[in-house]
Design an enzyme around this catalytic site. Structure first.
Site, PDB file in Angstrom:
ATOM      1  N   GLU A  64      21.320 -38.252 111.986  1.00  0.00           N
ATOM      2  CA  GLU A  64      21.918 -38.898 113.170  1.00  0.00           C
ATOM      3  C   GLU A  64      20.875 -39.520 114.099  1.00  0.00           C
ATOM      4  O   GLU A  64      21.239 -40.145 115.109  1.00  0.00           O
ATOM      5  CB  GLU A  64      22.747 -37.876 113.964  1.00  0.00           C
ATOM      6  CG  GLU A  64      24.088 -37.523 113.335  1.00  0.00           C
ATOM      7  CD  GLU A  64      24.007 -36.571 112.142  1.00  0.00           C
ATOM      8  OE1 GLU A  64      23.111 -35.701 112.139  1.00  0.00           O
ATOM      9  OE2 GLU A  64      24.812 -36.715 111.205  1.00  0.00           O
ATOM     10  N   THR A  91      18.612 -29.343  96.161  1.00  0.00           N
ATOM     11  CA  THR A  91      19.453 -30.478  95.752  1.00  0.00           C
ATOM     12  C   THR A  91      18.831 -31.783  96.253  1.00  0.00           C
ATOM     13  O   THR A  91      17.928 -31.769  97.101  1.00  0.00           O
ATOM     14  CB  THR A  91      20.866 -30.359  96.374  1.00  0.00           C
ATOM     15  OG1 THR A  91      20.741 -30.607  97.789  1.00  0.00           O
ATOM     16  CG2 THR A  91      21.483 -29.002  96.134  1.00  0.00           C
ATOM     17  N   HIS A  93      19.873 -33.688  98.349  1.00  0.00           N
ATOM     18  CA  HIS A  93      20.241 -33.955  99.741  1.00  0.00           C
ATOM     19  C   HIS A  93      19.009 -34.284 100.589  1.00  0.00           C
ATOM     20  O   HIS A  93      19.055 -35.158 101.454  1.00  0.00           O
ATOM     21  CB  HIS A  93      20.937 -32.715 100.310  1.00  0.00           C
ATOM     22  CG  HIS A  93      21.928 -33.031 101.373  1.00  0.00           C
ATOM     23  ND1 HIS A  93      23.234 -33.298 101.114  1.00  0.00           N
ATOM     24  CD2 HIS A  93      21.790 -33.142 102.714  1.00  0.00           C
ATOM     25  CE1 HIS A  93      23.871 -33.556 102.246  1.00  0.00           C
ATOM     26  NE2 HIS A  93      23.018 -33.463 103.229  1.00  0.00           N
TER      27      HIS A  93
HETATM   28  C1  DLZ Z   1      22.816 -31.223 105.803  1.00  0.00           C
HETATM   29  C2  DLZ Z   1      21.426 -31.022 106.264  1.00  0.00           C
HETATM   30  C3  DLZ Z   1      20.523 -30.251 105.503  1.00  0.00           C
HETATM   31  C4  DLZ Z   1      20.903 -29.625 104.217  1.00  0.00           C
HETATM   32  N1  DLZ Z   1      19.275 -30.037 105.929  1.00  0.00           N
HETATM   33  C5  DLZ Z   1      18.854 -30.589 107.092  1.00  0.00           C
HETATM   34  C6  DLZ Z   1      17.532 -30.399 107.553  1.00  0.00           C
HETATM   35  O1  DLZ Z   1      16.702 -29.690 106.966  1.00  0.00           O
HETATM   36  N2  DLZ Z   1      17.176 -31.018 108.712  1.00  0.00           N
HETATM   37  C7  DLZ Z   1      18.022 -31.807 109.433  1.00  0.00           C
HETATM   38  O2  DLZ Z   1      17.614 -32.361 110.472  1.00  0.00           O
HETATM   39  N3  DLZ Z   1      19.283 -31.998 109.019  1.00  0.00           N
HETATM   40  C8  DLZ Z   1      19.729 -31.402 107.891  1.00  0.00           C
HETATM   41  N4  DLZ Z   1      21.011 -31.590 107.458  1.00  0.00           N
HETATM   42  C9  DLZ Z   1      21.984 -32.265 108.364  1.00  0.00           C
HETATM   43  C10 DLZ Z   1      22.035 -33.795 108.285  1.00  0.00           C
HETATM   44  O3  DLZ Z   1      20.906 -34.379 108.895  1.00  0.00           O
HETATM   45  C11 DLZ Z   1      23.300 -34.260 109.038  1.00  0.00           C
HETATM   46  O4  DLZ Z   1      23.271 -33.785 110.360  1.00  0.00           O
HETATM   47  C12 DLZ Z   1      24.583 -33.781 108.386  1.00  0.00           C
HETATM   48  O5  DLZ Z   1      24.657 -34.213 107.050  1.00  0.00           O
HETATM   49  C13 DLZ Z   1      25.829 -34.297 109.158  1.00  0.00           C
HETATM   50  O6  DLZ Z   1      25.846 -35.720 109.187  1.00  0.00           O
END
Ligand code: DLZ
Length: 167
Positions: A64, A91, A93
């Site tokens: 975001e 993953t 992600h």
């Molecule tokens: C989903 C997610 C994951 C798995 N890990 C992190 C992270 O390590 N650091 C981070 O800032 N955000 C993570 N997110 C969240 C995503 O950035 C995002 O906020 C969500 O997918 C909702 O849009």
């Protein structure tokens, strides 16, 4: 990527006076301890550069960061310090969040001509992130670096724009 060769020591010894630079911080909310360190580091840089009480906008995650950075740029901020930490999991992600945040912030910088301080840590482990978070015992202070970079770049952009306004 190594932190060696960073200009931070130079900035700390000769900080600019940026009291009138419109700057804000946008910070993700994953990994509290690391984020607290990054934000504190950014605030130390603000103090060194004579910026008083910059606004801090919290967002859920690093994904975001760009949309809020874009909104701040549209509102006239000259510098935005983007802070977040993404830790690799099992993953893909990680790659998607890192590349979306990085590409998005770069796009905001180029599309809006605004200085973005890139304080997004992309690490394999939490230990690596803590080591870069400007906490006691950390080797690096990426929040400070990102804020200093944004302020120095905003000042350079101002100078360029002023110069060409008068020519
Ligand atoms: C989903 C997610 C994951 C798995 N890990 C992190 C992270 O390590 N650091 C981070 O800032 N955000 C993570 N997110 C969240 C995503 O950035 C995002 O906020 C969500 O997918 C909702 O849009």
């Amino acid at each position: 990527m190594s932190g060696e060769g960073s200009p931070t020591t130079h900035y700390q010894s000769q900080p600019l006076d940026c009291h009138d630079v419109r700057v804000a911080v946008v910070a993700a909310s994953w990994h509290d301890q690391v984020m607290d360190g990054l934000i504190a580091g950014a605030m130390r840089a603000m103090t060194d550069f004579k910026v008083e009480a910059p606004g801090v906008v919290r967002v859920p995650g690093s994904f975001e960061l760009p949309v809020v950075a874009a909104a701040l740029a549209e509102k006239g901020y000259e510098a935005v310090v983007a802070l977040g930490v993404v830790i690799r999991g099992g993953t893909p992600h990680f790659e998607y969040v890192c590349s979306s945040a990085t590409d998005g912030l770069n796009r905001v910088a180029l599309d809006h001509g605004v200085a973005i301080g890139f304080g997004l840590l992309t690490c394999d482990t939490e230990e690596q992130a803590l080591d870069r978070a400007g906490l006691e015992g950390s080797r690096e202070d990426k929040g400070y670096e990102a804020a200093a970079a944004a302020l120095v770049t905003a000042t350079a952009l101002r100078r360029i724009r002023r110069r060409y306004e008068t020519e």
